[in-house]
Design a protein around this motif. Structure first.
Motif, PDB file in Angstrom:
ATOM      1  N   GLY A 157      87.953  98.975  51.037  1.00 12.17           N
ATOM      2  CA  GLY A 157      86.718  99.255  50.348  1.00 12.17           C
ATOM      3  C   GLY A 157      85.427  98.953  51.651  1.00 12.17           C
ATOM      4  O   GLY A 157      86.091  99.247  53.037  1.00 12.17           O
ATOM      5  N   VAL A 158      84.073  98.985  51.231  1.00 10.63           N
ATOM      6  CA  VAL A 158      83.196  99.331  52.614  1.00 10.63           C
ATOM      7  C   VAL A 158      83.308  97.986  53.339  1.00 10.63           C
ATOM      8  O   VAL A 158      83.695  96.792  53.399  1.00 10.63           O
ATOM      9  CB  VAL A 158      81.726  99.195  52.113  1.00 10.63           C
ATOM     10  N   GLU A 159      83.279  98.556  54.722  1.00  8.85           N
ATOM     11  CA  GLU A 159      82.908  97.092  55.675  1.00  8.85           C
ATOM     12  C   GLU A 159      81.841  97.025  56.877  1.00  8.85           C
ATOM     13  O   GLU A 159      81.705  98.611  57.175  1.00  8.85           O
ATOM     14  CB  GLU A 159      83.959  96.993  56.675  1.00  8.85           C
ATOM     15  N   LYS A 160      81.010  96.686  56.621  1.00  7.90           N
ATOM     16  CA  LYS A 160      79.482  96.849  57.853  1.00  7.90           C
ATOM     17  C   LYS A 160      78.944  95.421  57.578  1.00  7.90           C
ATOM     18  O   LYS A 160      79.009  93.915  56.906  1.00  7.90           O
ATOM     19  CB  LYS A 160      79.023  97.617  56.902  1.00  7.90           C
ATOM     20  N   LEU A 161      77.973  95.500  58.930  1.00 10.95           N
ATOM     21  CA  LEU A 161      77.338  94.171  59.084  1.00 10.95           C
ATOM     22  C   LEU A 161      76.311  94.103  57.781  1.00 10.95           C
ATOM     23  O   LEU A 161      75.105  95.031  58.119  1.00 10.95           O
ATOM     24  CB  LEU A 161      76.519  94.220  60.900  1.00 10.95           C
ATOM     25  N   LEU A 162      76.292  93.271  56.714  1.00 15.69           N
ATOM     26  CA  LEU A 162      75.176  92.856  56.396  1.00 15.69           C
ATOM     27  C   LEU A 162      73.899  92.690  56.628  1.00 15.69           C
ATOM     28  O   LEU A 162      73.551  92.599  58.134  1.00 15.69           O
ATOM     29  CB  LEU A 162      75.179  91.769  54.980  1.00 15.69           C
ATOM     30  N   ASP A 163      72.885  93.279  56.222  1.00 20.06           N
ATOM     31  CA  ASP A 163      71.621  92.925  56.095  1.00 20.06           C
ATOM     32  C   ASP A 163      71.193  91.534  55.857  1.00 20.06           C
ATOM     33  O   ASP A 163      70.596  90.820  55.738  1.00 20.06           O
ATOM     34  CB  ASP A 163      70.097  94.254  56.208  1.00 20.06           C
ATOM     35  N   GLY A 164      71.572  91.585  54.109  1.00 15.55           N
ATOM     36  CA  GLY A 164      71.375  90.748  53.577  1.00 15.55           C
ATOM     37  C   GLY A 164      70.367  90.489  52.057  1.00 15.55           C
ATOM     38  O   GLY A 164      69.444  89.855  52.162  1.00 15.55           O
ATOM     39  N   ALA A 165      69.896  92.044  52.116  1.00 13.37           N
ATOM     40  CA  ALA A 165      69.120  92.281  50.954  1.00 13.37           C
ATOM     41  C   ALA A 165      70.371  92.245  49.789  1.00 13.37           C
ATOM     42  O   ALA A 165      70.787  92.261  50.034  1.00 13.37           O
ATOM     43  CB  ALA A 165      68.463  93.064  50.722  1.00 13.37           C
ATOM     44  N   ILE A 166      69.713  91.066  48.780  1.00 13.64           N
ATOM     45  CA  ILE A 166      70.707  90.634  47.820  1.00 13.64           C
ATOM     46  C   ILE A 166      70.078  90.823  46.456  1.00 13.64           C
ATOM     47  O   ILE A 166      68.102  90.716  45.950  1.00 13.64           O
ATOM     48  CB  ILE A 166      70.952  89.199  47.327  1.00 13.64           C
ATOM     49  N   LYS A 167      70.210  92.350  45.475  1.00 15.19           N
ATOM     50  CA  LYS A 167      69.607  92.301  43.968  1.00 15.19           C
ATOM     51  C   LYS A 167      70.451  91.803  43.040  1.00 15.19           C
ATOM     52  O   LYS A 167      71.634  92.394  42.668  1.00 15.19           O
ATOM     53  CB  LYS A 167      69.525  93.810  44.214  1.00 15.19           C
ATOM     54  N   PHE A 168      70.027  91.481  42.175  1.00 12.91           N
ATOM     55  CA  PHE A 168      70.802  90.713  40.577  1.00 12.91           C
ATOM     56  C   PHE A 168      69.973  92.447  39.794  1.00 12.91           C
ATOM     57  O   PHE A 168      68.949  92.031  39.419  1.00 12.91           O
ATOM     58  CB  PHE A 168      70.889  89.456  39.691  1.00 12.91           C
ATOM     59  N   GLU A 169      71.265  92.894  39.016  1.00 15.84           N
ATOM     60  CA  GLU A 169      70.761  94.056  38.341  1.00 15.84           C
ATOM     61  C   GLU A 169      70.888  93.245  36.695  1.00 15.84           C
ATOM     62  O   GLU A 169      72.215  93.774  36.217  1.00 15.84           O
ATOM     63  CB  GLU A 169      71.289  94.854  38.590  1.00 15.84           C
ATOM     64  N   ASN A 170      70.298  92.768  35.600  1.00 19.05           N
ATOM     65  CA  ASN A 170      70.503  92.586  34.708  1.00 19.05           C
ATOM     66  C   ASN A 170      72.428  92.057  34.229  1.00 19.05           C
ATOM     67  O   ASN A 170      73.200  92.059  33.432  1.00 19.05           O
ATOM     68  CB  ASN A 170      70.705  93.813  33.547  1.00 19.05           C
ATOM     69  N   VAL A 171      72.153  90.318  34.909  1.00 23.66           N
ATOM     70  CA  VAL A 171      73.800  89.839  35.318  1.00 23.66           C
ATOM     71  C   VAL A 171      73.876  89.309  33.900  1.00 23.66           C
ATOM     72  O   VAL A 171      73.166  88.858  34.436  1.00 23.66           O
ATOM     73  CB  VAL A 171      74.369  89.390  36.637  1.00 23.66           C
ATOM     74  N   SER A 172      74.966  89.345  34.518  1.00 20.72           N
ATOM     75  CA  SER A 172      75.667  88.610  32.438  1.00 20.72           C
ATOM     76  C   SER A 172      77.248  88.174  32.489  1.00 20.72           C
ATOM     77  O   SER A 172      77.614  88.586  33.648  1.00 20.72           O
ATOM     78  CB  SER A 172      75.492  88.641  30.804  1.00 20.72           C
ATOM     79  N   PHE A 173      77.552  86.462  32.427  1.00 18.92           N
ATOM     80  CA  PHE A 173      78.871  85.970  33.544  1.00 18.92           C
ATOM     81  C   PHE A 173      78.994  85.213  31.901  1.00 18.92           C
ATOM     82  O   PHE A 173      78.346  84.178  32.016  1.00 18.92           O
ATOM     83  CB  PHE A 173      78.112  86.082  34.366  1.00 18.92           C
ATOM     84  N   SER A 174      80.254  85.125  31.951  1.00 18.06           N
ATOM     85  CA  SER A 174      81.359  83.934  30.866  1.00 18.06           C
ATOM     86  C   SER A 174      82.676  83.457  31.560  1.00 18.06           C
ATOM     87  O   SER A 174      83.553  85.086  32.296  1.00 18.06           O
ATOM     88  CB  SER A 174      80.928  84.486  29.090  1.00 18.06           C
ATOM     89  N   TYR A 175      83.008  82.086  31.119  1.00 18.43           N
ATOM     90  CA  TYR A 175      84.015  81.588  31.993  1.00 18.43           C
ATOM     91  C   TYR A 175      85.342  82.200  30.959  1.00 18.43           C
ATOM     92  O   TYR A 175      85.100  81.736  29.800  1.00 18.43           O
ATOM     93  CB  TYR A 175      84.253  80.345  32.286  1.00 18.43           C
ATOM     94  N   ASP A 176      86.083  83.437  31.006  1.00 18.48           N
ATOM     95  CA  ASP A 176      87.393  82.637  29.988  1.00 18.48           C
ATOM     96  C   ASP A 176      86.282  83.181  28.718  1.00 18.48           C
ATOM     97  O   ASP A 176      87.143  82.841  27.416  1.00 18.48           O
ATOM     98  CB  ASP A 176      87.559  81.983  30.012  1.00 18.48           C
ATOM     99  N   LYS A 177      86.021  84.409  28.841  1.00  8.95           N
ATOM    100  CA  LYS A 177      85.209  84.824  26.932  1.00  8.95           C
ATOM    101  C   LYS A 177      85.137  84.205  26.421  1.00  8.95           C
ATOM    102  O   LYS A 177      84.561  83.728  24.649  1.00  8.95           O
ATOM    103  CB  LYS A 177      86.525  85.920  26.314  1.00  8.95           C
ATOM    104  N   GLY A 178      84.439  82.804  27.219  1.00 11.62           N
ATOM    105  CA  GLY A 178      83.809  82.148  26.401  1.00 11.62           C
ATOM    106  C   GLY A 178      82.489  82.161  26.413  1.00 11.62           C
ATOM    107  O   GLY A 178      82.098  83.197  26.300  1.00 11.62           O
ATOM    108  N   SER A 179      81.802  80.948  25.847  1.00 11.24           N
ATOM    109  CA  SER A 179      79.976  81.680  25.631  1.00 11.24           C
ATOM    110  C   SER A 179      79.529  81.358  27.069  1.00 11.24           C
ATOM    111  O   SER A 179      80.067  80.979  28.635  1.00 11.24           O
ATOM    112  CB  SER A 179      79.239  80.260  24.957  1.00 11.24           C
ATOM    113  N   SER A 180      78.518  83.110  27.088  1.00 15.35           N
ATOM    114  CA  SER A 180      77.785  83.347  28.320  1.00 15.35           C
ATOM    115  C   SER A 180      77.244  82.141  28.973  1.00 15.35           C
ATOM    116  O   SER A 180      76.316  81.382  28.572  1.00 15.35           O
ATOM    117  CB  SER A 180      77.441  84.555  28.095  1.00 15.35           C
TER     118      SER A 180
END
Lengths: 612, 605
Positions: A354-377
């Protein structure tokens, strides 16, 4: 394409050859027995097994032979013939001593086998654990891992020595004397011992079937009893404060009574151990049968004694079986536990191309959802944006998803929905190695290895003393380190117990100065007891924030107050975001913190802010 | 592990053997009848087992002399019946003894538990919980095992003695050879035990270092992974593991050699018996049947002797185990009540010339006096070791004081019924302790009859109950061991609710120092506000908010009151309190928060 280099498991680190490793991995998936067998026949182990097998047969042969010789000797004595007495005594002595000597060699070999098995299985298990993803480790309790790596692995040792070797000996001691009977005695004398073997095996099976569950219950009840008592005594102040002594007594008594019942039940089953009776009956019938043959003139008295001696060898399997099978059963359970761990797959793809580069450090979350092991989000539809170099405070109650949110950035977990962009590239597009090497994480309860402070600060990058000192100065750690008896060479003790929480945190910050990550995640939930320490922590954090993007999970109002962006989480959702001033105006919950704590109005608060 | 390095602990008493035996017998006395049966069966078993080789040898002797066949049949039938009888005797013996042992162990555990729960807190300060638990559960189990083992050993001993007596009658020379073998067995077994014990200890240590290393590696796995240092961990692991292998292999060699050594000894003795016995038989001094008895006895005695030799040290350990339990049961608590008054409390507290220390010579209070009025809220501040928590703990009657007095509503604290008194005292300790059960049960603890509405109401008062809804199972949420599944702040809220539900007249609160997220912190302030209102409250304060809201601040220094008053007055005075403020509270102020950025940018002084 993306190669799924599942890390450590398949790396050349483990000195098992690739074929063996393949065999182990395949055997693991096939199940406990296959896997144990793979280890038993690993490398030179199989020669040991073969030798042990041979020696066992030889030993039992010697014992059986001595019975025959004894019978012959007695026959000659009865004839009043003393010319061969010395000969017989010497043969009996040789047989009687060489048997144990062979047994000694045999035991030593099986011991080597057992210890090697333990050593190799532990290596396999440890290497496998190192290769697991962080998400796997996050879900494990250290105690569980420790119990498996030491106790469960050790059970495999016990399974070989003594359990399996005794079982081997038992079977040999049942078969060989019978063969001797067949060779040296009239065929009909086989009837009694063969009937014994058959009934014995049935009775044993029944016994094992009954005792196994009860022993399991007993162990579980003992654990319960310990847990209850432990809890009561840990909370003794609360018990006394609420005058609940009687209720606690009753609770413990209930558990102790259950243990007692299981104990008594076990006693009943043990008392009913039928093979002992079977053996006694066998000896009697053997005596009757041989005496009958004597009266028919087919056997001599010496032969009767030899025959009884051979049947007497069946005593060994009868006694030993009471406990050996329990060990095998426990070993299989232990192996199952080991395999459950090892067979669990890690699901993060390392994406080495994959991509290898020196990061500037801009972070953007776009409509992120997450749950562990298909549990409740855990996180729902999270969106926000951080510019390079900004400091973001993440606030919320425990369980609101703060820690999880930060773990998604370095791909300790992957999102279920939406995406996370760093410098406008999806994190999954980066080479994991490159990504992680530029993101540092300082945990809430900072972990230090039990070595020197120097080694701990230099853990991530080999550094000179000057660099270490400079980093420590920046992290406000220089002063307390130089006050330690051995300065930077002081040992920090297990987990760094010699240092206070605040000191450990500053060592970790110094470590981060050296590796100079582009993105820093700081879980700063510790509190300072006194203001002087607080001053130091504030300065250390202030210094480390410079020139990098930082996410702070914090309870400190002072950090929240000055963050470029505050994200307020509740039950996995963002309920407010903005600067301090924004939130004072828009969020009731946020306002209330300050109003309640300082007895002050919002307007006054805003004015305070302007003054600075 | 129970075998090594058990150092004598504080509550160990050394019992005389006679006393110890008496104590043990006392626990057996309720089961006298059953024990009688067990003893009878035990003796019967031993005799029956001993008679079997005797009868067999008689049968063989009979063959030599060609007696009537009917006589042989009779002997064989006797042997058969005796074998069955022996098994049946043993069956009932084991059944009864497991019942008796089970009951005695249960009795022991219960009396130990009663005794332990009766102790004051000074006992728990001195004795780690792990040790107490292991005494009550493991030591009592070991004691039970010893009883069973003793029975087996006694049975074997009896059998050996019976056989020996017969042997002496039959042939003195052979009997003497036989008797010589017994001490040899013992010497070998004891010598081995000594070495084996040392090796086992080394083996355990080696394994313990593996364990410690595994713990360290996986506690720090995140750091190792972040910095890609797995290889470093693995290399070190290999060393530790190898070391454990080496040591344990040596231990294994020692342990497995005992059995062959004993067997070889047995082989030598067998040859001796054959030599002498053979000569006797040839000379007509001994019948073959009798020779058979000796041969048979040799193989029969091998196992019991091994058992006795191997378990002798365990027997001593078992006695030590029982001694430890009795020591636990026998110690008397330091806190003793002189009367059982049960008045309803208004909440006036008076410390009168109080003298108190935990350890002799280290006075915490010497002539300490303080009056707190009903309904007044007091914050106690001071450096560590000033005596803040001691004050609270004395008030909860967790410790006994040595001089002066504590009066509640004018009555000495020693004259209350302890349970009735504590029911009216609410105690909130610094680290909130929750039971591993549901949230509901935790709030209800000590107040079983409370309804769910009352619980919700208490939670609502304690900072608002809306957070309960965010939990997956609401009130039925399992909170984990010590409440580990919910946050520190939530644990504090639950403890506040528990206290509110009991509605005590006096509140003793040791404020938590652990940091809590600002939202929960706000709730805790609410809860505190409601809890102290209208009741006598003594707060060991760590929060700025608290000291600013109480009626009176008491500044403690080395067990003495050095200042008192409210926050503003004391600040204005610029004395000890102002110093404490600068040390402990300054960073909690709004001023600090507003100025911190500037402070950090300035160069250090």
């Amino acid at each position: 394409m993306k190669k799924n280099s599942k890390s450590f498991n398949s790396s050349p680190l483990v000195e098992f050859s690739p074929e063996t490793k393949d065999r182990f991995i395949k055997a693991r998936q096939k199940g406990t027995r296959q896997w144990i067998l793979a280890h038993l026949f690993y490398k030179s182990n199989k020669y040991y097994i073969f030798t042990v097998f041979l020696l066992t047969i030889l030993t039992v042969n010697l014992t059986s032979a001595s019975m025959i010789v004894l019978g012959m000797a007695i026959s000659e004595f009865l004839d009043g013939n003393n010319s061969n007495l010395m000969f017989y005594v010497i043969v009996i002595l040789i047989l009687g001593v060489s048997g144990p000597v062979l047994r000694l060699v045999n035991s030593a070999l099986r011991e080597i086998l057992a210890q090697r098995l333990e050593r190799d299985v532990r290596k396999e298990f440890f290497a496998n654990l190192l290769g697991k993803s962080q998400s796997f480790h996050d879900q494990q309790k250290i105690g569980e891992i420790m119990a498996r790596t030491t106790d469960d692995v050790r059970m495999l040792n016990f399974m070989v020595s003594p359990a399996l070797s005794l079982i081997l000996e038992s079977f040999t001691a049942m078969i060989i004397p019978i063969i001797y009977v067949a060779i040296f005695f009239p065929a009909q004398l086989l009837i009694v011992p063969i009937i014994f073997v058959i009934t014995f095996l049935y009775a044993l099976k029944d016994y094992i079937h009954k005792i196994g569950p009860v022993t399991g219950i007993m162990r579980a009840e003992f654990g319960q009893m310990n847990a209850v008592l432990n809890e009561t005594l840990t909370g003794i102040e609360v018990v006394k404060g609420n005058t609940q002594e009687d209720a606690e007594l009753k609770k413990y008594f209930g558990k102790a009574k259950r243990y007692r019942d299981a104990f008594v039940k076990q006693g009943y089953i043990q008392a009913k151990y039928l093979p002992l009776l079977l053996f006694a009956i066998t000896i009697t019938f053997g005596l009757a049968h041989s005496i009958y043959l004597y009266t028919q003139g087919v056997m001599s008295i010496g032969q009767i004694i030899a025959y009884l001696g051979l049947i007497g060898l069946l005593r060994f399997p009868t006694f030993i079986s009471i406990f050996v099978f329990a060990i095998v059963r426990m070993a299989i359970t232990s192996s199952q536990r080991l395999l459950n761990f090892m067979n669990e797959e890690t699901d993060i793809d390392e994406n080495p191309e994959g991509v290898e580069k020196l990061l500037d450090g801009a972070i953007k979350f776009e409509n992120v959802s997450f749950s562990y092991d298909k549990g409740s989000s855990v996180l729902k539809n999270i969106s926000f944006e951080i510019k390079p170099g900004q400091t973001v405070a993440i606030v919320g109650t425990t369980g609101s998803g703060k820690t999880t949110l930060t773990k998604l950035i370095s791909r300790l977990y992957d999102v279920n929905e939406g995406k996370i962009l760093i410098d406008n590239i999806d994190v999954r597009e980066y080479a994991l190695e490159s990504l992680r090497s530029q993101i540092s994480y300082i945990e809430q309860d900072v972990f230090l290895f039990s070595t020197t402070i120097f080694e701990n600060i230099a853990f991530g990058r080999v550094s000179s003393m000057e660099e270490i000192e400079e980093a420590a100065k920046q992290a406000q750690a220089n002063q307390f380190i130089s006050e330690l008896p051995n300065g930077y060479n002081s040992e920090v003790g297990e987990r760094g117990v010699q240092l206070s929480g605040g000191e450990r945190q500053r060592v970790a910050i110094a470590r981060a100065f050296l590796t100079d990550p582009r993105i820093l995640i700081l879980d700063d939930s510790t509190s300072a007891i006194d203001s002087a320490t607080e001053d130091k922590i504030q300065r250390a954090i202030h210094n480390i924030l410079k020139n990098r993007t930082t996410l702070i999970i914090t309870h400190r109002l002072s950090q929240i107050r000055w963050a470029d962006l505050i994200i307020v989480l509740r039950s996995g959702e963002i309920v407010a975001q903005g600067t301090h001033e924004d939130l004072l105006k828009t969020s009731d919950e946020y306002q209330k913190i300050f109003i309640k704590k300082f007895d002050i109005s919002v307007d006054q608060l805003l004015k305070e802010g302007e003054k600075v | 592990m129970a075998w090594y390095g058990l150092e004598a602990e504080k509550y160990d008493r050394i019992y005389k053997d006679k006393d110890l035996l008496n104590r043990i017998l006392k626990y057996f006395s309720p089961y006298r009848r059953k024990m009688g049966i067990v003893t009878l069966l035990l003796t019967l078993t031993a005799f029956t087992y001993a008679s079997i080789p005797l009868l067999t040898s008689i049968a063989i002797s009979n063959l030599e002399t060609n007696r009537e066949p009917i006589y042989l049949v009779f002997i064989i039938i006797s042997i058969f019946s005796l074998n069955c009888l022996a098994w049946i005797f043993n069956y009932f013996r084991q059944k009864y003894s497991s019942m008796v042992i089970g009951d005695i162990v249960l009795d022991l555990r219960q009396s130990a538990n009663v005794a332990v729960l009766d102790r004051d807190l000074s006992f728990f300060d001195k004795n780690p919980i792990g040790k107490i638990v292991s005494r009550m559960n493991t030591d009592s189990r070991d004691f039970g095992q010893i009883v069973e083992l003793t029975m087996q050993v006694l049975s074997s001993l009896l059998m050996i003695i019976v056989l020996l007596v017969f042997m002496l009658f039959i042939n003195i020379t052979l009997a003497l050879i036989f008797m010589i073998s017994i001490p040899i067995f013992f010497i070998i077994a004891f010598t081995y035990r000594k070495i084996a014990r040392r090796m086992t200890l080394l083996g355990q240590r080696a394994l313990a270092s593996v364990n410690a290393y595994v713990k360290e590696s996986f506690s720090g796995i995140q750091i190792a992974k972040t910095f890609r240092q797995e290889l470093k961990l693995y290399e070190k692991f290999k060393e530790v593991n190898k070391q454990s292998y080496d040591v344990n292999l040596k231990k294994g060699f020692v342990l497995v050699s005992i059995f062959p050594t004993l067997a070889a000894t047995q082989g030598i003795i067998l040859a001796l018996i054959v030599y002498f016995g053979g000569n006797f038989v040839i000379n007509g001094q001994l019948s073959v049947g009798d020779l058979y008895l000796f041969l048979q006895s040799l193989s029969m005695l091998f196992f019991p002797l091994l058992v006795i030799a191997a378990f002798w040290p365990q027997l001593q350990l078992g006695l030590a185990a029982s001694e430890r339990i009795f020591a636990l049961i026998d110690k008397s608590p330091a806190v003793v009540q002189h009367d059982d008054k049960k008045p309803e409390l208004k909440g006036k507290i008076e410390f009168k010339n109080l003298i108190f220390h935990y350890d002799e010579g280290k006075e915490v209070f010497n002539d300490f006096s303080l009056i707190i009025h009903p309904g007044e809220s007091i914050a106690i501040v001071g450096h560590t070791g000033a005596g803040k928590s001691s004050l609270a703990k004395l008030l909860a009657r967790f410790y006994e004081f040595q001089g002066g007095n504590i009066l509640i509503d004018g009555i000495s604290i020693r004259d209350f019924d302890l349970k009735a008194y504590r029911k009216q005292i609410g105690i909130i300790s610094q680290t909130p302790f929750l039971w591993a059960t549901t949230l509901l049960n935790n709030v209800k603890y000590g107040c079983d009859s409370a309804t769910e509405e009352e619980v919700m109401d208490a939670l609502d008062k304690a900072g608002g109950a809306d957070w309960i809804k965010d939990l997956s199972y609401g009130l039925s949420t399992y909170v984990g061991e010590r409440g580990s599944l919910i946050s520190m702040g939530q644990r504090q809220l639950i403890v506040f609710a528990r206290t509110l539900l009991q509605n005590p007249s006096i509140l003793i609160l040791d404020e938590a120092t652990a940091s809590v997220d600002p939202f929960t912190e706000t709730r805790i302030q609410d809860a505190l506000d409601k809890t102290i209102k209208g009741r006598t409250s003594i707060i060991i304060a760590h929060r700025l908010w608290t000291v600013r809201h109480v009626d009176r601040i008491i500044v403690l220094d080395h067990g003495k009151i050095v200042e008192e008053g409210n926050h503003d007055d004391l600040m204005a005075r610029g004395g000890k309190y102002a110093g404490l403020y600068n040390t402990y509270f300054r960073h909690q102020s709004l001023e600090y928060i507003e100025k911190i950025k500037k402070i950090c940018e300035e160069p250090e002084v």
